[in-house]
Structures are given as C-alpha cells and as structure tokens.
Scaffold this motif. Sequence first.
Motif, PDB file in Angstrom:
ATOM      1  N   LEU A 268       1.137  -1.465   0.582  1.00 42.18           N
ATOM      2  CA  LEU A 268       0.006  -0.072   0.177  1.00 42.18           C
ATOM      3  C   LEU A 268       0.580   1.161  -0.125  1.00 42.18           C
ATOM      4  N   LEU A 269       1.776   1.277   0.636  1.00 46.78           N
ATOM      5  CA  LEU A 269       2.665   2.247   0.818  1.00 46.78           C
ATOM      6  C   LEU A 269       3.192   2.522  -0.212  1.00 46.78           C
ATOM      7  N   GLY A 270       3.605   1.524  -1.521  1.00 45.95           N
ATOM      8  CA  GLY A 270       4.423   1.518  -2.735  1.00 45.95           C
ATOM      9  C   GLY A 270       3.547   2.090  -3.820  1.00 45.95           C
ATOM     10  N   MET A 271       2.429   1.824  -3.800  1.00 42.44           N
ATOM     11  CA  MET A 271       1.245   2.492  -4.811  1.00 42.44           C
ATOM     12  C   MET A 271       1.137   3.810  -3.968  1.00 42.44           C
ATOM     13  N   GLY A 272       1.044   4.113  -2.881  1.00 45.57           N
ATOM     14  CA  GLY A 272       1.299   5.300  -2.410  1.00 45.57           C
ATOM     15  C   GLY A 272       2.086   6.463  -2.860  1.00 45.57           C
ATOM     16  N   ALA A 273       3.045   5.910  -2.760  1.00 45.92           N
ATOM     17  CA  ALA A 273       4.489   6.442  -2.989  1.00 45.92           C
ATOM     18  C   ALA A 273       4.711   6.749  -4.691  1.00 45.92           C
ATOM     19  N   HIS A 274       3.920   5.850  -5.506  1.00 46.24           N
ATOM     20  CA  HIS A 274       3.733   6.114  -7.216  1.00 46.24           C
ATOM     21  C   HIS A 274       2.835   7.241  -7.567  1.00 46.24           C
ATOM     22  N   LEU A 275       1.733   7.201  -6.550  1.00 45.01           N
ATOM     23  CA  LEU A 275       0.677   8.290  -7.318  1.00 45.01           C
ATOM     24  C   LEU A 275       1.201   9.820  -6.877  1.00 45.01           C
ATOM     25  N   THR A 276       2.149   9.735  -5.706  1.00 41.67           N
ATOM     26  CA  THR A 276       2.349  10.881  -5.125  1.00 41.67           C
ATOM     27  C   THR A 276       3.491  11.643  -5.812  1.00 41.67           C
ATOM     28  N   ASN A 277       4.743  10.403  -6.624  1.00 41.10           N
ATOM     29  CA  ASN A 277       5.527  10.801  -6.756  1.00 41.10           C
ATOM     30  C   ASN A 277       5.024  11.137  -8.747  1.00 41.10           C
ATOM     31  N   VAL A 278       4.418  10.385  -9.295  1.00 37.58           N
ATOM     32  CA  VAL A 278       3.899  11.148 -10.783  1.00 37.58           C
ATOM     33  C   VAL A 278       2.633  12.352 -11.059  1.00 37.58           C
ATOM     34  N   LEU A 279       2.664  12.792  -9.500  1.00 36.93           N
ATOM     35  CA  LEU A 279       1.879  14.100  -9.271  1.00 36.93           C
ATOM     36  C   LEU A 279       2.266  15.427 -10.254  1.00 36.93           C
TER      37      LEU A 279
ATOM     38  N   ASP B   6       4.212  15.423 -12.950  1.00 31.08           N
ATOM     39  CA  ASP B   6       5.067  15.375 -13.960  1.00 31.08           C
ATOM     40  C   ASP B   6       3.433  14.901 -14.660  1.00 31.08           C
ATOM     41  N   ILE B   7       2.221  15.366 -14.351  1.00 35.61           N
ATOM     42  CA  ILE B   7       1.238  14.495 -15.265  1.00 35.61           C
ATOM     43  C   ILE B   7       0.687  15.263 -16.217  1.00 35.61           C
ATOM     44  N   ASP B   8       0.748  16.329 -16.378  1.00 34.68           N
ATOM     45  CA  ASP B   8       0.923  16.926 -17.656  1.00 34.68           C
ATOM     46  C   ASP B   8       1.847  16.831 -18.616  1.00 34.68           C
ATOM     47  N   ALA B   9       2.441  17.053 -18.204  1.00 35.43           N
ATOM     48  CA  ALA B   9       4.074  16.578 -19.090  1.00 35.43           C
ATOM     49  C   ALA B   9       4.421  15.250 -19.529  1.00 35.43           C
ATOM     50  N   ASP B  10       3.881  13.970 -18.813  1.00 35.80           N
ATOM     51  CA  ASP B  10       3.768  12.768 -19.139  1.00 35.80           C
ATOM     52  C   ASP B  10       2.584  12.452 -20.408  1.00 35.80           C
ATOM     53  N   LEU B  11       1.508  12.805 -20.549  1.00 38.94           N
ATOM     54  CA  LEU B  11       0.305  13.580 -21.305  1.00 38.94           C
ATOM     55  C   LEU B  11       0.619  13.575 -22.419  1.00 38.94           C
ATOM     56  N   ALA B  12       1.484  14.268 -22.441  1.00 37.14           N
ATOM     57  CA  ALA B  12       1.599  15.144 -23.504  1.00 37.14           C
ATOM     58  C   ALA B  12       3.279  14.181 -24.446  1.00 37.14           C
ATOM     59  N   ALA B  13       3.346  13.204 -23.246  1.00 41.50           N
ATOM     60  CA  ALA B  13       4.262  12.665 -24.070  1.00 41.50           C
ATOM     61  C   ALA B  13       3.959  11.536 -24.435  1.00 41.50           C
ATOM     62  N   GLY B  14       2.548  11.277 -23.824  1.00 42.01           N
ATOM     63  CA  GLY B  14       1.646   9.806 -24.581  1.00 42.01           C
ATOM     64  C   GLY B  14       2.039   8.883 -23.607  1.00 42.01           C
ATOM     65  N   VAL B  15       2.583   9.105 -21.985  1.00 39.91           N
ATOM     66  CA  VAL B  15       2.887   8.456 -20.783  1.00 39.91           C
ATOM     67  C   VAL B  15       0.943   8.625 -20.198  1.00 39.91           C
TER      68      VAL B  15
END
Length: 254
Positions: free
Chosen positions: A143-154, A156-165
Amino acid sequence: MATALGSAAGRTPAGCVLVGAAVLSGQLCIGWSNDVIDMRRDIRAARRDKPLAVGTLAPTHAVAAASAAGALCVPLSLACGLAAGAAHLTGVGAGLAYNAVLKRTRWSWLPYGLAFGLLPAFVTLGLPDRPWPPWWLTTAGALLGMGAHLTNVLPDIDADLAAGVHGLPQRLGRARSRALAVLALLAASVVLVVGPPGGPGPLGWIGLTAAAVLAAAAALPRAQRPDSRLPFLLTLALSALDLTFLLLRGSGLH
C-alpha cells in the motif's frame, strides 16, 4: 529505512549493512536507468532538475553508472541468502519493468506495490530460519508503494500526457490520484496499527493519528499546486513515521 527494518527483524550489524547496500544499489540502478530512458521526454518537458536533460551529464556515463549499480545489486542481494536475494531482485526487476514498459500502462502501480511489498521478505528471508514476513507487513508495504507511485507522478502528469505516457495516475487525473494516494497511505498505516498481535495500544493510536495528520497535509494549497513535490515528501515522512512507531512498539516482524 530498509536497514532499520533489518535491525528490527534481528539481522546482525553486518547483515544490516548488506541489506542497506543491496537496496541502495538496486534503487540507484532503477533511478539512473529511468533517467536514461526518459531523457528525450525530459528534454521536451524542459526538466531543469535532470542532469541528462540539461546536458551536464553524458548519457554514456549514466548508462555505465546504472549498469554498474545493477551489477553490484545481484551479488549483494544474493549474499543475503538465495531466497532473500530472489525477493529483492524480483522487486528490482519490477522497477526496471516499470521504467521500460509498465509506466505507460494502466498497470503502472503494480511494480511499486510488488517491490515495496517484497522488501520485508528480503529482510526476513535472510534470517537463519528464513521466515516469511507477516501478512500485515507485506500488505502495508504494498500500500505504501502504491501511494508513493501516485504522489511521485503528480507533478509530472501534464508532461506525461503530452509525451503519451498513460499510466494509472495519468488516466485518473491529478485530483483523483491525490485522493487515492491519501487512501492508500492511510490504509497502510491502519494495517500496521491493527495488524500486529496484541492490538494497537496507545502508541499505535498515536502513530495512526500522526499519520492521518500527515496524509491530511496533502490537501494543503501548496501541496495541490501542479508542480508541488510536497505530496511525495509527505509520503516519505509517513513511511518513516510508520516504521518508527512499528519499531517503538517492538512488534515481531516474523
């Protein structure tokens, strides 16, 4: 934190150092290889915090560093025991799979959950009797890992979407990802409090209250800025807090 977990599980001082070195080498391999793979995307996103993107580090040097860290990780992990080493190398492999493929899919959360969930197994399987960690410790880790994934990506979301991620956080959007991260992190704390034998006790409730305060801080205006790293920093603080109260309670880790 991995070294402290090793100490709590009863690893010898040398064993704790070995755990820390193996985890460090694995994380360096994952982190450096991620920057190599994402170099072009980071350049397009004008990431000033990435040495490869701004040209202050040659890509060949980063590849060599990531390869050296990975090469060190294998013997360091296996030196902790065959079963323990297999658990840790599976987690490192999951991180590399995230970098290469899974970060762009709806399964982006899986490598984080798997790697964090296997970390307690890496620690306990290296003990003389090779016990598997209790369910509540592996569940909380995942659960900590999944939470870390979500907060780590927050941020970069706009740049990720622009890059097709299009990983899970990008598909959910910033608001829902932040809410899901808070739920996952709080759930991890609850599992660590109620899971060990003997009930929570006063110290457990204090820890859970402190964890709730940290999780609630993700709703602060500063934390909700698109480029804020505060949610991820709060995740690190919450992980350290959970481990601290776990150690103070003296709960058996195997």
